[in-house]
Write a protein that holds these residues in place. Structure first.
Motif, short mmCIF file in Angstrom:
data_model
loop_
_atom_site.label_atom_id
_atom_site.label_comp_id
_atom_site.label_asym_id
_atom_site.label_seq_id
_atom_site.Cartn_x
_atom_site.Cartn_y
_atom_site.Cartn_z
N GLY A 226 0.81 -1.20 0.00
CA GLY A 226 0.00 0.00 0.00
C GLY A 226 0.85 1.25 0.00
O GLY A 226 2.08 1.19 -0.01
N LYS A 227 0.16 2.40 0.02
CA LYS A 227 0.81 3.69 -0.05
C LYS A 227 0.56 4.49 1.22
O LYS A 227 -0.41 4.28 1.93
CB LYS A 227 0.32 4.48 -1.27
N GLY A 228 1.48 5.44 1.48
CA GLY A 228 1.36 6.31 2.64
C GLY A 228 0.91 7.70 2.24
O GLY A 228 0.39 7.93 1.15
N VAL A 229 1.16 8.66 3.12
CA VAL A 229 0.65 10.02 2.92
C VAL A 229 1.35 10.74 1.76
O VAL A 229 0.84 11.74 1.25
CB VAL A 229 0.80 10.85 4.21
N TYR A 230 2.52 10.24 1.34
CA TYR A 230 3.25 10.91 0.26
C TYR A 230 2.92 10.33 -1.11
O TYR A 230 3.57 10.67 -2.09
CB TYR A 230 4.76 10.81 0.50
N ASP A 231 1.95 9.43 -1.17
CA ASP A 231 1.58 8.73 -2.40
C ASP A 231 2.71 7.85 -2.90
O ASP A 231 2.79 7.52 -4.08
CB ASP A 231 1.14 9.71 -3.50
N THR A 232 3.62 7.49 -2.02
CA THR A 232 4.68 6.53 -2.35
C THR A 232 4.31 5.18 -1.74
O THR A 232 3.68 5.13 -0.68
CB THR A 232 6.04 6.97 -1.78
N ILE A 233 4.71 4.10 -2.40
CA ILE A 233 4.47 2.77 -1.84
C ILE A 233 5.33 2.60 -0.60
O ILE A 233 6.56 2.76 -0.65
CB ILE A 233 4.79 1.68 -2.88
N ASN A 234 4.70 2.29 0.53
CA ASN A 234 5.46 2.17 1.78
C ASN A 234 5.39 0.78 2.40
O ASN A 234 5.93 0.55 3.48
CB ASN A 234 5.00 3.23 2.80
#
Length: 353
Positions: free
Chosen positions: A210-218
């Motif tokens: 999934g992704k985090g608040v930065y729209d990066t996959i975390n």
């Protein structure tokens, strides 16, 4: 040979690891010029490593400075353009920070440029040069686990994601356009090690996360199937506590290295081999590995390659396959499906060598 002259592009944090490595090999190499778009960054570099030519534009540096090699300590999404500019200026020896690039197409373009220009390009995956990883491969090659069935690799560290996502100057690891997030920062180590011990070409992947608040996959949890049947298991997250591990599993035993990627200089690694008898009676053997600076080991290999004394410990074809695999893992998350890889035939042929 005389001391080789290196140029540094990008004077951020990771550049100091390369600078320190050169200092430890001062009889063989010296940085004679550096470049960064931030003036204070080059000024700090000069204070640390001595007087040298400073530039804000690397093309100026490429045009004016005589260098035996260039180190690119820059963001993953910049590497193709910077390598193209290096080669256009006649600089054909390049040590490039990981990840090589952010798409398979761009990584493949680097591969073709290297061939067309008879260039030496090596990705800076320092862990591959550490004695612990070399020892691990030696144990696998001599059959200590038997036939390899699966390889498991983990790399996680917690990011509380408190940085303002609208701040355009936040760390590159929190910026999707720079190659930030898990895939090209943490998981790239796992993908590389899994392929290294699987000793084959990845055929298909299935990844969850999934992704985090930065729209990066975390978060990435994946299965990678290789053409020879070996299965890779990848675990990488910025929502977990710090962990690093690589484990190679075969019919005769299991090898485990619990500190695998950023092994601190001064830390003595232990590889554990576990075997079983009578179904569940487990036995353990430990292999102690000496401490080493992986960046100095990497720099030594790169210098040996330039001087014709050794082959690249990390061939460029491996790095290209790595990027294709990471791209497939990202696509698997974003499209919620299995992804079949299509590695270019010439890259596969180079890898087979």
């Amino acid at each position: 040979m005389s001391t080789l002259r290196f140029g540094m592009v990008g004077c951020g944090g990771i550049s100091y690891a390369h600078g320190g490595a050169a200092q430890s090999l001062a009889d063989r190499v010296k940085f004679t010029t550096c470049c960064d778009v931030v003036p204070s960054a080059t000024q700090s570099w000069v204070r640390e490593y001595g007087e040298m030519a400073e530039y804000l534009d690397y093309n100026d540096m490429f045009a004016k400075e005589e260098m035996d090699a260039v180190v690119l300590a820059t963001w993953p999404n910049q590497h193709l353009d910077q390598i193209r500019d290096c080669l256009a200026a006649g600089h054909k020896r390049i040590l490039c920070e990981k990840s090589l690039e952010v798409t398979g197409e761009r990584a493949y373009e680097i591969f073709k440029l290297a061939q067309a220009n008879d260039a030496t390009i090596m990705e800076a995956f320092m862990y591959r040069h550490h004695p612990a990883m070399l020892r691990m491969r030696e144990l696998v090659d001599r059959g200590e686990v038997g036939t390899v069935d699966s390889v498991r690799a983990c790399f996680s560290a917690f990011d509380d994601e408190t940085e303002d996502p609208t701040n355009p100057n936040r760390n590159w690891r929190q910026r999707k356009e720079c190659g930030g997030g898990i895939p090209y920062d943490f998981a790239c180590y796992c993908v590389n090690a899994i392929r290294f011990f699987a000793d084959s070409v990845p055929a298909r992947v299935r990844c969850y996360g999934g992704k985090g608040v930065y729209d990066t996959i975390n978060r990435m949890y994946a299965v990678i199937e290789f053409e020879n049947g070996v299965v890779g298991i990848l675990e990488s997250s910025k929502k977990e506590d710090f962990t690093q591990e690589v484990q190679v599993n075969g019919h005769k035993g299991i090898l485990d290295l619990p500190m695998s990627w950023t092994i601190p200089h001064g830390f003595k690694s232990t590889i554990t081999r576990s075997t079983t008898q009578n179904w569940s009676d487990r036995m353990f053997d430990n292999y102690m590995v000496e401490s080493a600076d992986p960046y100095a080991c990497q720099m030594a290999n790169f210098l040996d390659v330039l001087e014709g004394k050794a082959d690249q410990r990390l061939p460029l074809a491996e790095s290209v396959v790595n990027v294709f695999t990471i791209e497939a893992l990202v696509k698997s998350i974003e499209e919620d499906r299995e992804v079949v890889l299509d590695i270019p035939a010439d890259v596969k042929a180079a890898l087979a060598k």
